[in-house]
Design a protein around this motif. Sequence first.
Motif, PDB file in Angstrom:
ATOM      1  N   ILE A  57       6.718 -14.703   7.653  1.00  0.00           N
ATOM      2  CA  ILE A  57       6.462 -13.398   7.828  1.00  0.00           C
ATOM      3  C   ILE A  57       4.860 -13.205   7.746  1.00  0.00           C
ATOM      4  O   ILE A  57       4.302 -13.330   6.554  1.00  0.00           O
ATOM      5  N   GLU A  58       4.213 -12.346   8.529  1.00  0.00           N
ATOM      6  CA  GLU A  58       2.945 -11.885   8.578  1.00  0.00           C
ATOM      7  C   GLU A  58       2.907 -10.457   8.474  1.00  0.00           C
ATOM      8  O   GLU A  58       4.020  -9.735   8.655  1.00  0.00           O
ATOM      9  N   GLY A  59       1.665  -9.844   8.205  1.00  0.00           N
ATOM     10  CA  GLY A  59       1.508  -8.540   8.207  1.00  0.00           C
ATOM     11  C   GLY A  59       1.786  -7.836   7.110  1.00  0.00           C
ATOM     12  O   GLY A  59       2.641  -6.918   6.828  1.00  0.00           O
ATOM     13  N   LEU A  60       1.543  -8.346   5.822  1.00  0.00           N
ATOM     14  CA  LEU A  60       1.938  -7.900   4.485  1.00  0.00           C
ATOM     15  C   LEU A  60       0.801  -6.993   3.974  1.00  0.00           C
ATOM     16  O   LEU A  60       0.665  -6.810   2.731  1.00  0.00           O
ATOM     17  N   ASP A  61      -0.249  -6.445   4.805  1.00  0.00           N
ATOM     18  CA  ASP A  61      -1.476  -6.007   4.258  1.00  0.00           C
ATOM     19  C   ASP A  61      -1.366  -4.428   3.600  1.00  0.00           C
ATOM     20  O   ASP A  61      -2.288  -4.137   2.880  1.00  0.00           O
ATOM     21  N   ILE A  72      -0.752  -7.312  -3.150  1.00  0.00           N
ATOM     22  CA  ILE A  72      -0.655  -8.419  -2.435  1.00  0.00           C
ATOM     23  C   ILE A  72      -2.229  -8.402  -1.481  1.00  0.00           C
ATOM     24  O   ILE A  72      -2.538  -7.560  -0.913  1.00  0.00           O
ATOM     25  N   PRO A  73      -2.862  -9.631  -1.724  1.00  0.00           N
ATOM     26  CA  PRO A  73      -4.294  -9.736  -0.983  1.00  0.00           C
ATOM     27  C   PRO A  73      -3.849  -9.440   0.584  1.00  0.00           C
ATOM     28  O   PRO A  73      -3.077  -9.751   1.173  1.00  0.00           O
ATOM     29  N   LYS A  74      -5.152  -8.681   1.315  1.00  0.00           N
ATOM     30  CA  LYS A  74      -5.044  -8.786   2.665  1.00  0.00           C
ATOM     31  C   LYS A  74      -5.110 -10.036   3.275  1.00  0.00           C
ATOM     32  O   LYS A  74      -5.534 -10.904   3.075  1.00  0.00           O
ATOM     33  N   GLY A  75      -4.156  -9.922   4.507  1.00  0.00           N
ATOM     34  CA  GLY A  75      -4.095 -11.062   5.154  1.00  0.00           C
ATOM     35  C   GLY A  75      -2.996 -12.166   4.868  1.00  0.00           C
ATOM     36  O   GLY A  75      -2.898 -13.329   5.304  1.00  0.00           O
ATOM     37  N   SER A  76      -2.308 -11.605   3.790  1.00  0.00           N
ATOM     38  CA  SER A  76      -1.231 -12.556   3.028  1.00  0.00           C
ATOM     39  C   SER A  76      -0.163 -12.925   3.948  1.00  0.00           C
ATOM     40  O   SER A  76       0.042 -12.054   5.075  1.00  0.00           O
TER      41      SER A  76
END
Length: 518
Positions: free
Chosen positions: A125-129, A134-138
């Motif tokens: 799963i992407e888009g956890l910004d 949680i660091p950006k791009g995780s």
Amino acid sequence: MLKQLSAQDAQFLYTQTANNLTHIMGVYIYDPSTAPGGFVRFKDIIAHVESRVDTSPLFKRRLHRLPFDIDHPYWVEDEHFDVEAHMSHARLPEPGDWRQFCIAVARWFSKPMDMNRPLWDIYVIEGLDRIPGIPKGSFAMLHRVHHAAVDGASGAHAFIAMSDIDANGTPAIAEPPPVEDLGEPPSSAEILSRAWSASMQSPVKFMNALMKISPAIVASARRSIAEGGMTAGVPETRFNVPVGPHKMFDGTTVALADVAEIRRKVPGATVNDVVLTTVGGALRKYLAKHKELPKESLVAVAPVNLRGKGGKASTPGNQVSAMSVPIRTDIADPLERLAAVRDYTVEAKEAKAGVSARIMTDLSQHIPGATMAAVARLVTSERFAVRGTNLFISNVPGAQVPLYLAGARLVQQHGMAPLANNMGLFIATPSYNGRIAFSIISERAIMPDIAFFRTCIDESFADLMAADPKPEKPKAATAKPKAAAKPKAKATAKADRKNTSSSSRRRPGSRPRVKSPR
């Protein structure tokens, strides 16, 4: 050579239903800024997983289930194995926050696995910004494995074997286990022969096992009868109902250093005691808010690893027992609750409280597959499921050093496990790199306000952190009343002699006088 599932492994197949799926899932969040170039593509994750499929036998073997479950299934090599068939990915919908992430995790966990392939899959799963902390791009990796293939310890080992200890790709476990030669699927004649042999030998082996542990069975039965049966001491709560298909997830993390600080406030307390006490305090807050807090303490089941020091976590499968623990939701003071939990667990542990689970594990090895399948489905059904606990709490220690995957650093970890009828709450508490997670698994109809329960866990842990330990009373103070009891005993004996003397002077056949109640 042919490898058959053990009875304990097979039971997770027999008890699976559309509402109660019996797989487990790790939830891992990675920061790709440590990878070469500062990013990780989906194809990089696929390539990394493909390079590690030989680290554990579970990746390439599938089930060979027998007609009517006449015997336990076998593991066979998947002749059509394709790593990409086990991996998929998606992006969170807007706003991409923690709530959206928890919904996506719960929905994936609620889907049945493909039982015709090796019993694992990965969902990226992407888009956890927009998730705080949680660091950006995780990105997140949801790794599902069926419980028939692994337990908590072997599942954690399989994950570590798939991980690296640095961003350069150094494997966390240098040497993979020997390659397993499973051979060809058994023929129909071989299946019938083995099933017939197992059925004929089962009664003899069952009786042998029964004779060996009969004293423990008698003691356990007597204790169960004395305590009022299997539901004695287990209050009825909203968690003791049939479980539906729509699972819920939420979680929070705390520092292991804070857990250590809390356990030092109560001498002899362990990390697991602090976990149980924290959950007990959270459930006290949650049920009190809903005006559902019972007077009796809620009871949790906690797993016990049976591998021992010589057991190999690299061997897939289940080697666990369990013990029941009152989590003292009936005690308001947090440190008094911790002391009460400690007092119970220090004596109960696996050797005492886990005896019934160990007995059932030993005996189940000698029950024919068809019989065990039928019984397992019956005793876990909505109608016949026993209220033997209120919830399940699993504490699996993890790596305390940073782990990497395709160069990305693991920053947060959670765990999920199946629910069951009459047990609609599961708290998984895996630890990693100095932190421990409280992962909450429930069902939508049982705990629709799961975010509020997460807040209750945070508040319960904060109460333990803020509590000041009270000085324990000196042991000598408890010994004084015993010494003072002797004169009273003499006086009582003297009075008895006097009563005996007076009663001997009564006429034969006369009755002693009895005062009428006022």
